[in-house]
Design a protein around this motif. Structure first.
Motif, PDB file in Angstrom:
ATOM      1  N   CYS A  21      -9.637   5.395  -2.571  1.00 56.17           N
ATOM      2  CA  CYS A  21      -8.536   4.426  -2.531  1.00 56.17           C
ATOM      3  C   CYS A  21      -7.346   4.996  -1.765  1.00 56.17           C
ATOM      4  O   CYS A  21      -7.120   6.205  -1.749  1.00 56.17           O
ATOM      5  N   LYS A  22      -6.578   4.100  -1.147  1.00 55.51           N
ATOM      6  CA  LYS A  22      -5.348   4.521  -0.474  1.00 55.51           C
ATOM      7  C   LYS A  22      -4.331   4.925  -1.539  1.00 55.51           C
ATOM      8  O   LYS A  22      -3.972   4.118  -2.394  1.00 55.51           O
ATOM      9  N   SER A  23      -3.870   6.155  -1.479  1.00 58.97           N
ATOM     10  CA  SER A  23      -2.928   6.649  -2.467  1.00 58.97           C
ATOM     11  C   SER A  23      -2.138   7.798  -1.878  1.00 58.97           C
ATOM     12  O   SER A  23      -2.401   8.262  -0.769  1.00 58.97           O
ATOM     13  N   TRP A  24      -1.135   8.292  -2.643  1.00 61.37           N
ATOM     14  CA  TRP A  24      -0.351   9.433  -2.193  1.00 61.37           C
ATOM     15  C   TRP A  24      -1.232  10.660  -2.021  1.00 61.37           C
ATOM     16  O   TRP A  24      -1.013  11.483  -1.132  1.00 61.37           O
ATOM     17  N   GLN A  38      -4.468  10.677  -1.179  1.00 64.79           N
ATOM     18  CA  GLN A  38      -5.231  10.488   0.052  1.00 64.79           C
ATOM     19  C   GLN A  38      -4.382  10.878   1.268  1.00 64.79           C
ATOM     20  O   GLN A  38      -4.849  11.569   2.184  1.00 64.79           O
ATOM     21  N   VAL A  81       0.862  -1.188   0.000  1.00 65.92           N
ATOM     22  CA  VAL A  81       0.000   0.000   0.000  1.00 65.92           C
ATOM     23  C   VAL A  81       0.891   1.229   0.000  1.00 65.92           C
ATOM     24  O   VAL A  81       2.038   1.186   0.435  1.00 65.92           O
ATOM     25  N   GLU A  82       0.340   2.340  -0.514  1.00 61.94           N
ATOM     26  CA  GLU A  82       1.152   3.551  -0.618  1.00 61.94           C
ATOM     27  C   GLU A  82       1.367   4.202   0.731  1.00 61.94           C
ATOM     28  O   GLU A  82       2.354   4.909   0.935  1.00 61.94           O
ATOM     29  N   TYR A  83       0.442   4.003   1.655  1.00 64.41           N
ATOM     30  CA  TYR A  83       0.646   4.492   3.022  1.00 64.41           C
ATOM     31  C   TYR A  83      -0.327   3.777   3.940  1.00 64.41           C
ATOM     32  O   TYR A  83      -1.310   3.185   3.482  1.00 64.41           O
TER      33      TYR A  83
END
Length: 312
Positions: A284-287, A289, A234-236
């Motif tokens: 979605c989990k992302s930079w 977010q 996951v990105e974070y």
């Protein structure tokens, strides 16, 4: 403290302790397993002689009774509270009570002792301890044959002995320590840990790195069978984002390559800031977010306000 005060002859320590009283009490309350006992109900730090009888009883219960376990830090600590409550009743009562207060305390939650004593003897809630009663309480805390209480009640020649006595026991009974804080206690290397110390003069960093990497390896084995390829990426790290619905005043136009938000001209119809940023960040989990939901960001070596949130 060992180098400046406790290495001095016992008869000279008290003067040095009193000269550094405020600093010592502050360190005890912030960092040590045995905090300073004297404290008013509003949190002010005081000497024992400045406390009322009910404040002294309440503070003793606070520091020697573990509420979430419903038990005393040690059976001898319960006796300290009971003996001082007896002293309080003797001081406040004007006649011999038909039923001694002590006989009733056994049926009451210890956290209510102070209120109960104040209800039976209202003067106990407003009268500060007489000097002989303060000395009596100090004597109870130093009584032979009992576990040392989890607080410091006085800065005297026995201070060094008190803060070092039973210093390992709290590390094995963290529930008895203020806030259950492991940073307040000293932890000795026991025989179990010593088996794994096989290198002479091994740096602390190396020891901690071994613990760190062994812990990660154990988690990989337990959760993913040791197969790193099955560990999700996951990105974070955060809780799963929740999809939100914007008010009808905000138009949303989607295409294959972009999403366009059209905001109303009337500022009264603008969406709530948190709702708006969550919608822009997406589900979605992302930079993006992470960037939009972080209240602060790291800029160089300093934490600063996330100005992007204010911009949007």
């Amino acid at each position: 403290m060992h180098d400046t005060i406790l290495n001095q002859p016992r008869d000279k320590r008290k003067a040095l302790l009193l000269a550094n009283k405020d600093k010592i009490i502050s360190r005890l309350n912030n960092d040590y397993m045995r905090p300073w006992f004297g404290q008013k109900t509003d949190g002010r730090v005081v000497d024992l002689e400045e406390m009322t009888y009910t404040e002294a009883i309440g503070r003793a219960v606070e520091l020697m009774y573990i509420k979430h376990q419903r038990q005393w830090t040690h059976e001898s600590h319960y006796q300290i509270v009971i003996d001082f409550a007896k002293r309080c009743e003797c001081r406040m009562s004007r006649h011999v009570p038909a039923v001694p207060m002590i006989d009733m305390l056994g049926d009451i939650d210890p956290t209510e002792y102070a209120d109960f004593v104040g209800g039976m003897y209202p003067e106990a809630a407003t009268t500060t301890l007489l000097s002989e009663d303060a000395e009596f309480f100090k004597m109870l805390c130093k009584r032979r044959g009992q576990k040392s209480p989890m607080f410091v009640v006085d800065l005297d020649k026995d201070f060094g002995l008190l803060i070092q006595k039973d210093s390992i026991w709290p590390s094995e009974h963290l529930d008895a320590v203020v806030d259950q804080d492991p940073q307040r206690v000293g932890i000795q290397q026991g025989p179990v840990a010593a088996r794994y110390s096989t290198v002479v003069d091994e740096p602390v960093k190396t020891i901690l790195d071994k613990i760190y990497h062994k812990h990660i390896a154990a988690l990989k084995e337990r959760l993913y069978g040791g197969d790193e390829s099955s560990i999700p990426v996951v990105e974070y790290l955060c809780a799963d984002p929740v999809a939100v619905d914007l008010p009808d005043s905000v138009a949303v136009r989607d295409s294959e390559t972009e999403r366009v938000f059209v905001l109303p001209e009337d500022t009264n119809q603008l969406p709530d800031t948190g709702l708006w940023l969550q919608a822009v960040a997406g589900p979605c989990k992302s930079w993006l977010q992470a960037w939009l939901n972080a209240p602060v960001v790291l800029q160089g070596t300093k934490y600063t306000e996330n100005k992007l949130r204010r911009l949007l």
